[in-house]
Design an enzyme around this catalytic site. Structure first.
Site, short mmCIF file in Angstrom:
data_model
loop_
_atom_site.label_atom_id
_atom_site.label_comp_id
_atom_site.label_asym_id
_atom_site.label_seq_id
_atom_site.Cartn_x
_atom_site.Cartn_y
_atom_site.Cartn_z
N ARG A 265 0.84 -1.19 0.00
CA ARG A 265 0.00 0.00 0.00
C ARG A 265 0.88 1.25 0.00
NH1 ARG A 265 -3.28 -3.17 -1.24
NH2 ARG A 265 -5.26 -3.71 -0.22
N GLU A 294 -1.09 8.14 -8.62
CA GLU A 294 -1.02 7.22 -9.75
C GLU A 294 -1.94 7.71 -10.85
OE1 GLU A 294 -1.72 3.18 -8.48
OE2 GLU A 294 -0.22 3.28 -6.89
N HIS A 313 1.81 -0.20 -10.66
CA HIS A 313 0.77 -0.88 -9.90
C HIS A 313 0.28 -2.12 -10.65
CE1 HIS A 313 -2.49 -0.05 -6.64
NE2 HIS A 313 -2.21 -1.34 -6.73
#
Length: 370
Positions: A265, A294, A313
């Site tokens: 995370r 992001e 990610h």
């Protein structure tokens, strides 16, 4: 005529409503009314941005999609992926027997609010465990052995032989690897590191020492993990609003010249403090798959550093992840009702027992028809 039990499944750009409807087709075959619905924006980039908000601020930060609530009025079961489920939404739908989450993390669901209402929240164990643990080990090798930056330099026309850690490049067998968070993913990382001959330390205040040893690691407290790990890899959860696990003070206590890996995370790490530790040489390097913005912003402090490996990610992104999400959730429900494994039930309260028993009867009756 008896009302058919109803399940509302909420997909998104990653796990689409159409995919979830197909995934839950066995419920329809068993007589359930399966209603697919969509949450969120059309692109994965935008969905990542919304997930970051939910992880930082909780399920009240983004409203549930318009049109969802009327579908819930007579539903027994709500199953979501990233869609936010606030306590106020649950308060207006007290007949729900449970909320299912097709993720290991459940930051998008107000589990505490559900607990007060006696509504069980059931998440998905093991959905990304193999994928993320594989990726974590890959990130260690990519950063310490300069695999990604060498590739990028060659693509740009170079032939590099000098790197930020030249002269100090380790072999895996020499390392002490610290694992912060020893759940499903942390344990698999420890297992996979066993083949390299590393010393593996694990810190998790919720896991007994005997269980840590049984999974191939040495129990360690937080200070020992920081001080002795050549590589520190994060596999903890992060609650909305909580401070980072690693900030300036923690980086100062980490072993000089160590490496940080984060495939868990973004909120676990103070990104500005990490960038400072990398610039100063306090850390030899870092590899991250999750970020506080992001896509990464042009002025992000990690951009331009030559001792960090970054990916977009994608640690979860395998074929099995997509195919297995709903399967693993259903298997977890099966184990819950069999009494063999209650780990999937997050908010275990006496209030929830009656609902669980009612849902269990519906679930097992449906299973008998398939």
């Amino acid at each position: 005529m008896d009302k058919k039990p109803k399940i509302v499944v909420v997909g998104d750009a990653l796990l689409t409503p159409e995919f979830l409807a197909e995934s839950f087709s066995s419920f329809a075959a068993a007589g359930w009314d399966v209603v697919p619905f969509r949450f969120g924006p059309p692109t994965l980039h935008e969905l990542d941005e919304q997930l970051l908000v939910l992880e930082r601020e909780g399920p009240d930060a983004i409203p549930a999609p318009e049109g969802l609530e009327p579908l819930l009025a007579d539903a027994e079961l709500l199953v979501v992926h990233i869609c936010p489920v606030s306590s106020s939404l649950l308060e207006r739908n007290p007949q729900l027997l449970a909320v299912g989450v097709l993720r290991g993390g459940y930051e998008n669901v107000d589990a505490a609010g559900a607990e007060k209402l006696g509504i069980p929240v059931v998440h998905t164990l093991g959905r990304t465990s193999e994928a993320v643990s594989d990726f974590t080990v890959g990130m260690m090798l990519a950063e310490m052995r300069n695999i990604a930056r060498c590739h990028a330099d060659i693509r740009a026309g170079g032939w590099p032989k000098e790197f930020p850690n030249t002269g100090r490049i380790p072999e895996m067998r020499e390392l002490t690897v610290g694992i912060a968070g020893f759940g499903e993913i942390g344990r698999l990382v420890a297992k996979k590191l066993g083949g390299f001959g590393c010393r593996v330390l694990a810190y998790d205040p919720y896991v007994p020492d005997d269980a840590v040893r049984g999974a191939g690691a040495e129990p360690a407290d937080w200070e020992t993990l920081l001080a002795e790990s050549d590589v520190l890899t994060l596999h903890s959860r992060h609650s909305a609003g909580s401070p980072p696990l690693l900030g300036e003070a923690e980086f100062a206590r980490m072993k000089a010249g160590s490496y940080l890996i984060n495939t868990a995370r973004a909120g676990l790490v103070d990104m500005a403090a990490l960038a400072a530790a990398l610039r100063s040489g306090r850390l030899s390097g870092a590899a991250l798959d999750v970020f506080d913005a992001e896509p990464l912003t042009p002025d992000h402090p990690l951009r331009g550093l030559d001792n960090v490996t970054m990916t977009s990610h994608i640690a979860f992104d395998t074929e099995a992840f997509y195919k297995r999400s709903s399967v693993l959730w259903r298997e977890g429900m099966d184990r819950l009702f069999e009494g063999s494994d209650r780990r999937v039930w997050i908010n275990k309260t006496p209030l929830a027992d009656e609902r669980i028993e009612k849902l269990k009867a519906l679930w097992q009756a449906a299973a008998a028809k398939v």
